[in-house]
Design an enzyme around this catalytic site. Structure first.
Site, mmCIF file in Angstrom:
data_model
loop_
_atom_site.group_PDB
_atom_site.id
_atom_site.type_symbol
_atom_site.label_atom_id
_atom_site.label_comp_id
_atom_site.label_asym_id
_atom_site.label_seq_id
_atom_site.Cartn_x
_atom_site.Cartn_y
_atom_site.Cartn_z
ATOM 1 N N TYR A 15 -5.817 1.227 2.066
ATOM 2 C CA TYR A 15 -6.474 0.167 1.931
ATOM 3 C C TYR A 15 -7.719 -0.164 3.230
ATOM 4 O O TYR A 15 -7.284 -0.792 4.213
ATOM 5 C CB TYR A 15 -5.649 -1.339 1.843
ATOM 6 C CG TYR A 15 -4.745 -1.086 0.540
ATOM 7 C CD1 TYR A 15 -5.252 -0.425 -0.564
ATOM 8 C CD2 TYR A 15 -3.411 -1.732 0.633
ATOM 9 C CE1 TYR A 15 -4.290 -0.223 -1.713
ATOM 10 C CE2 TYR A 15 -2.485 -1.777 -0.462
ATOM 11 C CZ TYR A 15 -2.894 -1.073 -1.426
ATOM 12 O OH TYR A 15 -2.055 -0.759 -2.834
ATOM 13 N N HIS B 118 2.582 6.593 -2.172
ATOM 14 C CA HIS B 118 1.410 5.764 -2.808
ATOM 15 C C HIS B 118 0.762 6.519 -3.786
ATOM 16 O O HIS B 118 -0.066 7.655 -3.285
ATOM 17 C CB HIS B 118 0.378 5.380 -1.673
ATOM 18 C CG HIS B 118 -0.658 4.303 -2.090
ATOM 19 N ND1 HIS B 118 -1.430 3.806 -1.037
ATOM 20 C CD2 HIS B 118 -0.737 3.888 -3.166
ATOM 21 C CE1 HIS B 118 -2.353 2.984 -1.649
ATOM 22 N NE2 HIS B 118 -1.935 2.887 -3.023
HETATM 23 P P1 NAD Z 1 -5.310 -8.412 -8.523
HETATM 24 O O1 NAD Z 1 -4.914 -8.268 -9.854
HETATM 25 O O2 NAD Z 1 -4.361 -8.911 -7.808
HETATM 26 O O3 NAD Z 1 -6.819 -9.236 -8.074
HETATM 27 C C1 NAD Z 1 -7.384 -9.328 -6.855
HETATM 28 C C2 NAD Z 1 -8.557 -9.845 -6.987
HETATM 29 O O4 NAD Z 1 -8.390 -11.185 -7.567
HETATM 30 C C3 NAD Z 1 -9.252 -9.954 -5.679
HETATM 31 O O5 NAD Z 1 -10.674 -9.989 -5.860
HETATM 32 C C4 NAD Z 1 -8.799 -11.406 -5.348
HETATM 33 O O6 NAD Z 1 -9.622 -11.994 -4.288
HETATM 34 C C5 NAD Z 1 -9.026 -12.184 -6.650
HETATM 35 N N1 NAD Z 1 -7.984 -13.574 -6.852
HETATM 36 C C6 NAD Z 1 -6.808 -13.480 -6.218
HETATM 37 N N2 NAD Z 1 -6.258 -14.924 -6.449
HETATM 38 C C7 NAD Z 1 -7.404 -15.480 -7.235
HETATM 39 C C8 NAD Z 1 -7.526 -16.910 -7.669
HETATM 40 N N3 NAD Z 1 -6.626 -17.615 -7.810
HETATM 41 N N4 NAD Z 1 -8.765 -17.030 -7.999
HETATM 42 C C9 NAD Z 1 -9.961 -16.182 -7.910
HETATM 43 N N5 NAD Z 1 -9.769 -14.785 -7.717
HETATM 44 C C10 NAD Z 1 -8.546 -14.707 -7.092
HETATM 45 O O7 NAD Z 1 -5.455 -6.865 -7.853
HETATM 46 P P2 NAD Z 1 -5.204 -6.185 -6.586
HETATM 47 O O8 NAD Z 1 -5.524 -7.302 -5.143
HETATM 48 O O9 NAD Z 1 -5.504 -4.821 -6.685
HETATM 49 O O10 NAD Z 1 -3.310 -5.751 -6.609
HETATM 50 C C11 NAD Z 1 -2.519 -6.888 -5.879
HETATM 51 C C12 NAD Z 1 -2.041 -5.914 -4.846
HETATM 52 O O11 NAD Z 1 -1.074 -5.223 -5.379
HETATM 53 C C13 NAD Z 1 -2.777 -5.108 -3.735
HETATM 54 O O12 NAD Z 1 -3.569 -5.924 -2.968
HETATM 55 C C14 NAD Z 1 -1.824 -4.143 -3.466
HETATM 56 O O13 NAD Z 1 -1.055 -4.879 -2.148
HETATM 57 C C15 NAD Z 1 -0.889 -3.917 -4.495
HETATM 58 N N6 NAD Z 1 -1.668 -2.775 -5.438
HETATM 59 C C16 NAD Z 1 -0.877 -1.762 -5.041
HETATM 60 C C17 NAD Z 1 -0.942 -0.594 -6.019
HETATM 61 C C18 NAD Z 1 -0.431 0.829 -6.024
HETATM 62 O O14 NAD Z 1 0.637 0.946 -4.905
HETATM 63 N N7 NAD Z 1 -0.751 1.751 -6.361
HETATM 64 C C19 NAD Z 1 -2.214 -0.479 -6.944
HETATM 65 C C20 NAD Z 1 -2.700 -1.896 -7.121
HETATM 66 C C21 NAD Z 1 -2.549 -2.855 -6.263
#
Ligand code: NAD
Length: 316
Positions: free
Chosen positions: A56, A121
């Protein structure tokens, strides 16, 4: 927030988990003081689970999360940190040598002596037999060394989880992290839950907002979803807004409703987002979900239900 058991690890985690990919500036730049304030707010509101990766922001997320946790000055045993290995800005490398070096690099960036969870990952980007025969055995040695307490695997296609879990010794993989498969538009993960339970593997679900699809601002440019999914989600967000409601709140509540999923990782880049997402969890406990709005949004998303996108290499 009431903590939930994380599989058979003995760890207890908040249902809303802190996805730290935004701290790597993945969804736009975040000043250091905002990152610190966001993590501080999360801790104050009961979030105790933080997820990051060297991938990230090309290691930035790990460094910023480590700095923010140090700045918050909370005891090490009051929070749970997961990081990952095998995926880097430079590409994928799941070899034993690379992942063994990787944990030391991650610990140095995080400023920690151990992580609670070390995930492989996005394993669909290598031959899965390498994960089974080389990467997991290397991670078990890391576990023995005490640098990671538990081991997980992550990725998008759900078939990767059964492939690996059917081939590794029972108990060697503690957790899976699935993303974009348990939200209003995609619930495919539900079909795997009884299998995972039978294997004693805990479930972390990430991206309840479908990596920005279910937000008013919409997804970032790099979002891999097909256009029809993007359009349907945008229409659903508009519909909620016209009714004076927030699609993010509805989507968070929806993803939190299934107790078999220990924690829902949502990426957050401001104290306000932390507050809104924790409020969604608290409101869900006290007054449930807006059924009428949910049915309307589900109907709008029905044509794209469980529509996903390709990820990874062709497996043999
Ligand atoms: P998400 O679905 O959590 O969306 C994140 C987006 O939504 C960001 O732009 C954030 O600013 C916005 N957001 C969050 N809360 C909000 C709110 N209340 N109002 C408006 N916008 C809001 O997607 P993500 O961040 O990709 O996934 C969450 C976490 O999961 C990642 O940060 C990561 O730690 C993990 N993840 C891991 C993998 C993997 O291991 N392959 C893949 C995807 C995500």
């Amino acid at each position: 927030m009431e903590l939930r058991e994380l599989g058979g690890t003995g760890l207890r985690v908040s249902p809303v988990g802190f996805g730290a990919s935004p701290l790597g500036n993945v969804f736009g730049d975040i000043p250091r003081d905002v990152a610190r304030a966001t993590v501080r707010r999360a801790l104050d509101l009961g979030i105790n689970f933080f997820d990051t990766s060297p991938y990230y922001g090309g290691t930035v997320s790990e460094s910023v999360l480590g700095d923010s946790l140090r700045f918050a000055a909370v005891p090490r045993d009051s929070f749970v940190v997961a990081t990952k290995c095998g995926r880097y800005k430079e590409g994928f490398d799941f070899s034993a040598g690379r992942v063994t070096r990787s944990i030391d690099e991650s610990l140095a960036r995080l400023g920690l002596e151990y992580v609670d969870i070390l995930h492989c990952h996005d394993i669909e980007f290598t031959n899965l037999d390498q994960i089974v025969n080389e990467t997991i055995p290397a991670l078990l040695k890391i576990k023995e060394s005490g640098k990671a307490r538990f081991i997980g695997i992550t990725g998008l296609p759900l078939s990767i989880f059964t492939y690996v879990l059917d081939r590794v010794p029972p108990g060697s993989v503690d957790l899976i992290l699935s993303y974009c498969h348990y939200g209003i538009n995609d619930t495919a993960l539900v079909n795997l839950l009884s299998y995972l339970k039978s294997k004693g593997v805990g479930v972390i679900s990430a991206s309840p907002l479908a990596m920005g699809l279910l937000t008013d601002n919409g997804p970032p440019d790099w979002h891999p979803a097909p256009e029809e999914l993007k359009l349907a989600c945008r229409a659903a967000a508009d519909h909620c807004r016209k009714k004076g409601k927030r699609i993010t709140k509805l989507a968070m509540k929806y993803s939190l409703m299934n107790n078999e999923i220990s924690t829902v990782l949502v990426g957050m880049n401001s104290p306000e987002q932390v507050e809104e997402n924790v409020a969604a969890a608290l409101e869900l406990s006290s007054s449930g979900i807006d059924e009428e709005l949910l049915h309307e949004v589900e109907a709008m998303l029905e044509p794209v239900k469980n529509l996903t996108w390709p990820s990874g290499i062709q497996q043999a």
